[in-house]
Design an enzyme around this catalytic site. Structure first.
Site, mmCIF file in Angstrom:
data_model
loop_
_atom_site.group_PDB
_atom_site.id
_atom_site.type_symbol
_atom_site.label_atom_id
_atom_site.label_comp_id
_atom_site.label_asym_id
_atom_site.label_seq_id
_atom_site.Cartn_x
_atom_site.Cartn_y
_atom_site.Cartn_z
ATOM 1 N N GLY A 67 37.272 67.056 -0.054
ATOM 2 C CA GLY A 67 38.189 67.479 -1.101
ATOM 3 C C GLY A 67 38.651 68.909 -0.911
ATOM 4 N N GLY A 81 40.900 72.182 -3.213
ATOM 5 C CA GLY A 81 41.476 72.589 -4.486
ATOM 6 C C GLY A 81 41.704 74.081 -4.507
ATOM 7 N N PHE A 86 39.948 76.240 -5.883
ATOM 8 C CA PHE A 86 38.664 76.910 -5.695
ATOM 9 C C PHE A 86 38.356 77.084 -4.217
ATOM 10 C CE2 PHE A 86 34.336 77.649 -7.480
ATOM 11 C CZ PHE A 86 33.606 77.661 -6.306
ATOM 12 N N GLY A 87 38.591 76.043 -3.420
ATOM 13 C CA GLY A 87 38.253 76.073 -2.006
ATOM 14 C C GLY A 87 38.112 74.659 -1.471
ATOM 15 N N LYS A 103 30.886 72.545 -2.867
ATOM 16 C CA LYS A 103 32.185 73.174 -3.092
ATOM 17 C C LYS A 103 32.086 74.644 -2.701
ATOM 18 C CE LYS A 103 34.374 72.206 -6.931
ATOM 19 N NZ LYS A 103 34.804 72.250 -8.359
ATOM 20 N N ASP A 118 41.041 71.906 -18.078
ATOM 21 C CA ASP A 118 41.722 71.372 -16.891
ATOM 22 C C ASP A 118 41.432 69.875 -16.767
ATOM 23 O OD1 ASP A 118 43.413 71.474 -14.710
ATOM 24 O OD2 ASP A 118 41.863 72.110 -13.311
ATOM 25 N N ASN A 159 39.970 65.054 -11.821
ATOM 26 C CA ASN A 159 38.694 65.630 -12.240
ATOM 27 C C ASN A 159 37.785 64.597 -12.899
ATOM 28 O OD1 ASN A 159 38.987 68.193 -11.245
ATOM 29 N ND2 ASN A 159 39.814 69.055 -13.136
#
Length: 328
Positions: A27, A29, A31-32, A48, A143, A148
């Site tokens: 994945g 996003g 964030f990273g 993550k 969010d 999600n």
């Protein structure tokens, strides 16, 4: 940073071992990047990793670790641990093998489309998690979106990504920086920057419309028309069949879908005060699921009349169109 004692702290070298040197990406996003990994006991995890160049990601990392370490619900992704090793920041949480609801609705796993009962169960479980955040934790997710909502092996749903979550007190109408994902953002929040739990309800209403239609929140092919506007237009024309995902192939209870669409419309009303609470959403989704389960078991639906069998749609001319499903 306040972290629950049961949450393990990893160093960067341990994360390299867990992910086999970050070899498998599952994945991406804001964030990273999210990597697949195994703990020493062979339990699968998702790692993550915070993007080093992103200051905002750093803040979201701290927020997500705090949030996940303090909340516990069967339909929230479980935090396994975290890494804060110099500039290396990461969150380690349980791995959900089926990917996200987004994937199954029209993304990479769209070939395995979900039937109506499975979709109902997924959104019910996600709603229960959000109700827990709102009523049990005094927390707004901020969010809420289909990507999600992650799915386990048996399609059990778990809400993820609490990096933007914010606690609210008795004064929930606090002004904060606008956040969220385009297509899911509450229009009232967008205009006023006023946050409350009904902002999550609006976003969840968009998900409900995604689930019943199978289309994205913003339809680029339709000149960037929003799914809420599209659904309300079709309903105002009395066109329920055009709303429902064609991949169901007619395999659903009409009244279950009807109640579901009515709930989605209520959740996406312009004014927050006119939307239901997540607790109300849970109750109505349970009703929808029970009706569909009776259909699958061959049991007739009780002949009950309810105000929820009529949907009122406001048209651009400020008139109201009300209609109900055909009797069967």
């Amino acid at each position: 940073m306040q972290i629950h004692n049961e949450v393990k702290k990893f160093n960067h070298e341990e994360l390299k071992d867990i992910t086999n040197n970050f070899i498998r990406t599952i994945g991406r996003g804001g964030f990273g990047i999210v990597y697949h990994g195994y703990l020493e006991n062979q339990i699968e995890v998702a790692v993550k990793v915070c993007s080093l160049e992103s200051t905002q990601a750093n803040k979201q990392f701290l927020a997500e670790v705090r949030s996940l370490s303090l909340v516990h619900h069967k339909n929230l992704v479980k935090l396994v641990g975290y890494c804060k090793d110099g500039a290396n920041l990461a969150v380690v949480y349980e791995y959900l093998p089926r990917g996200s609801l987004f994937d199954h609705l029209r993304g990479k796993d769209s070939s395995s489309s979900l039937n109506w009962r499975i979709r109902l169960n997924i959104v019910l479980e996600a709603a229960q998690a959000l109700d827990y955040l709102h009523t049990g934790c005094g927390m707004v997710h901020r969010d809420v979106k289909s990507s999600n909502i992650l799915l386990g092996q048996n399609f059990e749903a778990k809400v993820s990504d609490l990096g933007l979550a914010r606690m609210f007190s008795a004064d929930v109408n606090s002004i904060i920086t606008l956040s969220g994902t385009p297509g899911y953002i509450d229009p009232e929040y967008h205009l006023t920057f006023t946050l409350n739990e009904k902002s999550d309800v609006y976003s969840f209403g968009v998900i409900l419309m995604e689930v019943v239609t199978g289309v994205r929140p913003i339809l680029i092919a339709k000149e960037n028309i929003h799914i809420v506007k599209l659904v309300k237009q079709k309903l105002a024309q009395g066109s329920m069949e055009d709303v429902v995902d064609s991949r169901f192939d007619g395999e659903y209870d009409t009244h279950s879908v009807w109640k579901f669409v009515e709930l989605a419309v209520r959740c996406t009303r312009d004014e927050a005060a006119d939307r239901p609470t997540m607790a109300d959403v849970v109750v109505h989704l349970k009703d929808c699921l029970q009706i569909e389960e009776r259909r699958q078991k061959g049991k007739p639906e009780p002949n009950e009349k309810s105000d929820t069998n009529t949907i009122s749609i406001s048209t651009p001319q400020n008139s109201t169109v009300s209609f109900a499903p055909d009797s069967r």
